[in-house]
Design a protein around this motif. Sequence first.
Motif, PDB file in Angstrom:
ATOM      1  N   PRO A  36      12.205   7.436  67.306  1.00 50.32           N
ATOM      2  CA  PRO A  36      12.800   7.004  66.033  1.00 50.32           C
ATOM      3  C   PRO A  36      12.053   7.552  64.817  1.00 50.32           C
ATOM      4  CG  PRO A  36      12.705   5.174  67.572  1.00 50.32           C
ATOM      5  CD  PRO A  36      11.897   6.273  68.174  1.00 50.32           C
ATOM      6  N   ALA A  37      10.729   7.532  64.853  1.00 48.84           N
ATOM      7  CA  ALA A  37       9.955   8.082  63.734  1.00 48.84           C
ATOM      8  C   ALA A  37      10.149   9.586  63.641  1.00 48.84           C
ATOM      9  CB  ALA A  37       8.475   7.745  63.907  1.00 48.84           C
ATOM     10  N   ALA A  38      10.191  10.255  64.784  1.00 45.70           N
ATOM     11  CA  ALA A  38      10.376  11.707  64.781  1.00 45.70           C
ATOM     12  C   ALA A  38      11.712  12.097  64.174  1.00 45.70           C
ATOM     13  CB  ALA A  38      10.258  12.242  66.208  1.00 45.70           C
ATOM     14  N   ASP A  39      12.756  11.329  64.469  1.00 46.52           N
ATOM     15  CA  ASP A  39      14.071  11.617  63.895  1.00 46.52           C
ATOM     16  C   ASP A  39      14.033  11.528  62.375  1.00 46.52           C
ATOM     17  OD1 ASP A  39      15.199  12.041  66.378  1.00 46.52           O
ATOM     18  OD2 ASP A  39      16.017  10.014  66.555  1.00 46.52           O
ATOM     19  N   LEU A  40      13.336  10.536  61.844  1.00 43.63           N
ATOM     20  CA  LEU A  40      13.237  10.382  60.393  1.00 43.63           C
ATOM     21  C   LEU A  40      12.440  11.524  59.765  1.00 43.63           C
ATOM     22  CD1 LEU A  40      12.499   6.534  60.217  1.00 43.63           C
ATOM     23  CD2 LEU A  40      14.652   7.672  59.635  1.00 43.63           C
ATOM     24  N   LEU A  41      11.368  11.933  60.429  1.00 47.28           N
ATOM     25  CA  LEU A  41      10.498  12.974  59.875  1.00 47.28           C
ATOM     26  C   LEU A  41      11.085  14.369  60.009  1.00 47.28           C
ATOM     27  CD1 LEU A  41       7.248  11.403  61.254  1.00 47.28           C
ATOM     28  CD2 LEU A  41       7.639  11.893  58.825  1.00 47.28           C
ATOM     29  N   ALA A  42      12.026  14.529  60.946  1.00 51.18           N
ATOM     30  CA  ALA A  42      12.606  15.847  61.195  1.00 51.18           C
ATOM     31  C   ALA A  42      13.487  16.330  60.055  1.00 51.18           C
ATOM     32  CB  ALA A  42      13.405  15.828  62.495  1.00 51.18           C
ATOM     33  N   VAL A  43      13.761  15.478  59.077  1.00 53.38           N
ATOM     34  CA  VAL A  43      14.544  15.892  57.911  1.00 53.38           C
ATOM     35  C   VAL A  43      13.861  17.049  57.193  1.00 53.38           C
ATOM     36  CG1 VAL A  43      15.364  15.149  55.645  1.00 53.38           C
ATOM     37  CG2 VAL A  43      15.564  13.624  57.611  1.00 53.38           C
ATOM     38  N   LEU A 236      -4.116   2.064  54.932  1.00 55.23           N
ATOM     39  CA  LEU A 236      -3.375   0.993  55.571  1.00 55.23           C
ATOM     40  C   LEU A 236      -1.921   1.384  55.761  1.00 55.23           C
ATOM     41  CD1 LEU A 236      -4.827  -2.143  53.755  1.00 55.23           C
ATOM     42  CD2 LEU A 236      -5.510  -1.139  55.945  1.00 55.23           C
ATOM     43  N   PHE A 237      -1.394   1.053  56.950  1.00 55.83           N
ATOM     44  CA  PHE A 237      -0.020   1.353  57.313  1.00 55.83           C
ATOM     45  C   PHE A 237       0.727   0.063  57.625  1.00 55.83           C
ATOM     46  CE2 PHE A 237      -1.954   5.418  57.894  1.00 55.83           C
ATOM     47  CZ  PHE A 237      -0.950   6.362  57.777  1.00 55.83           C
ATOM     48  N   PRO A 238       2.040   0.053  57.431  1.00 62.32           N
ATOM     49  CA  PRO A 238       2.818  -1.135  57.804  1.00 62.32           C
ATOM     50  C   PRO A 238       2.707  -1.431  59.293  1.00 62.32           C
ATOM     51  CG  PRO A 238       4.127   0.357  56.447  1.00 62.32           C
ATOM     52  CD  PRO A 238       2.880   1.108  56.824  1.00 62.32           C
ATOM     53  N   GLY A 239       2.796  -2.713  59.621  1.00 60.26           N
ATOM     54  CA  GLY A 239       2.823  -3.116  61.019  1.00 60.26           C
ATOM     55  C   GLY A 239       1.450  -3.239  61.621  1.00 60.26           C
ATOM     56  N   GLY A 240       1.439  -3.242  62.961  1.00 55.94           N
ATOM     57  CA  GLY A 240       0.204  -3.409  63.689  1.00 55.94           C
ATOM     58  C   GLY A 240      -0.192  -2.153  64.439  1.00 55.94           C
ATOM     59  N   ASP A 249      11.100   2.698  59.897  1.00 58.32           N
ATOM     60  CA  ASP A 249      11.638   2.831  58.541  1.00 58.32           C
ATOM     61  C   ASP A 249      10.604   2.480  57.488  1.00 58.32           C
ATOM     62  OD1 ASP A 249      14.238   3.667  59.253  1.00 58.32           O
ATOM     63  OD2 ASP A 249      14.845   1.605  59.652  1.00 58.32           O
ATOM     64  N   ALA A 250       9.663   1.613  57.816  1.00 59.88           N
ATOM     65  CA  ALA A 250       8.577   1.289  56.890  1.00 59.88           C
ATOM     66  C   ALA A 250       7.381   2.218  57.099  1.00 59.88           C
ATOM     67  CB  ALA A 250       8.144  -0.166  57.079  1.00 59.88           C
ATOM     68  N   PHE A 251       7.121   2.583  58.333  1.00 64.79           N
ATOM     69  CA  PHE A 251       5.934   3.383  58.647  1.00 64.79           C
ATOM     70  C   PHE A 251       6.057   4.813  58.126  1.00 64.79           C
ATOM     71  CE2 PHE A 251       3.087   5.885  61.252  1.00 64.79           C
ATOM     72  CZ  PHE A 251       2.001   5.050  61.489  1.00 64.79           C
ATOM     73  N   VAL A 252       7.205   5.427  58.287  1.00 67.76           N
ATOM     74  CA  VAL A 252       7.359   6.847  57.960  1.00 67.76           C
ATOM     75  C   VAL A 252       7.138   7.132  56.478  1.00 67.76           C
ATOM     76  CG1 VAL A 252       9.081   8.704  57.806  1.00 67.76           C
ATOM     77  CG2 VAL A 252       8.697   7.504  59.978  1.00 67.76           C
ATOM     78  N   PRO A 253       7.691   6.344  55.527  1.00 70.02           N
ATOM     79  CA  PRO A 253       7.397   6.633  54.120  1.00 70.02           C
ATOM     80  C   PRO A 253       5.908   6.569  53.800  1.00 70.02           C
ATOM     81  CG  PRO A 253       9.286   5.182  54.290  1.00 70.02           C
ATOM     82  CD  PRO A 253       8.705   5.274  55.664  1.00 70.02           C
ATOM     83  N   ARG A 254       5.204   5.632  54.435  1.00 65.72           N
ATOM     84  CA  ARG A 254       3.754   5.555  54.210  1.00 65.72           C
ATOM     85  C   ARG A 254       3.059   6.784  54.774  1.00 65.72           C
ATOM     86  NH1 ARG A 254      -0.309   5.089  51.226  1.00 65.72           N
ATOM     87  NH2 ARG A 254      -2.181   4.170  52.137  1.00 65.72           N
ATOM     88  N   LEU A 255       3.484   7.234  55.948  1.00 70.17           N
ATOM     89  CA  LEU A 255       2.910   8.442  56.530  1.00 70.17           C
ATOM     90  C   LEU A 255       3.154   9.645  55.635  1.00 70.17           C
ATOM     91  CD1 LEU A 255       1.519   9.982  58.828  1.00 70.17           C
ATOM     92  CD2 LEU A 255       3.754  10.115  59.971  1.00 70.17           C
ATOM     93  N   ARG A 256       4.344   9.734  55.074  1.00 73.27           N
ATOM     94  CA  ARG A 256       4.637  10.861  54.169  1.00 73.27           C
ATOM     95  C   ARG A 256       3.658  10.872  52.987  1.00 73.27           C
ATOM     96  NH1 ARG A 256       9.344  13.509  55.045  1.00 73.27           N
ATOM     97  NH2 ARG A 256      10.958  12.521  56.319  1.00 73.27           N
TER      98      ARG A 256
END
Length: 261
Positions: A36-43, A236-240, A249-256
């Motif tokens: 799921p994260a890879a699909d979001l980042l593949a944009v 710091l990143f969302p979640g655990g 959906d929350a983690f990927v924007p922070r990673l960007r």
Amino acid sequence: MPTLRVADATLYHEIRGSGPLLVLVGAPMDAAAFAPAADLLAVDHTVLTTDPRGIHRSPLDDPEQDSTPQDRADDLAALLTHLDAGPAAVLGSSGGAVTALALAQTHPGLVHTVVAHEPPLEELLDDRDELRAHADAMVERYRAGDALGAWQLFLDGAGLPVPAELMVAREPQDVADQRRWFLHEMRLSTAWLPDVDALRAAAVRVVVGIGVDSAGQVCDRTSRALAGLLDVEPELFPGGHTGFAEDPDAFVPRLRKVLAG
């Protein structure tokens, strides 16, 4: 799906998108955990995910061979060299964060940024002897056939609020992957020590990531210990511990934002 043959294994991997190369890697988590994260980042990235050696679709010639962080780093180096699209940014989570740090130490020309999200580097902690004994106890419990008890020890020690019953593998492939992790991978990842001088000397940006919900857990403590050695502030990143999978959906924007530096 593509595979790459190395000396003692066949490495399954997936490629998505186009743009700068980004690797998402875990241990023992396979490529599916990052989908799921890879699909979001593949944009806007070329995203590489892979099953670590001996896990799921990456069979070893010798299934009883141990999996060291350096072996897994060499596998990533082989994949990156094969793709010839680097240097790459790498997000490594849990044991994958240990893999990513080993990659930065020994193959710095293949990577420009490592985001080490909650590496379980227990040897950096003052209570390492107790943690070592705890790991030995869970391995022996698993070896004795008590998978539920082994998971209960693991979750209690890690401070993860997950019912142990949910962790016990049922499907044959999951059972094989679980066995590999307990008997051939876990202790080698937690016992690995980073070469701080090598990491500092490498022209690689190292970011230490921690989930906001991980406060007080073992991997929160190990991550802060690593950040202290590297003289960097943790991000710091969302979640655990597995925030990338819990809420991509929350983690990927922070990673960007972290990758943008």
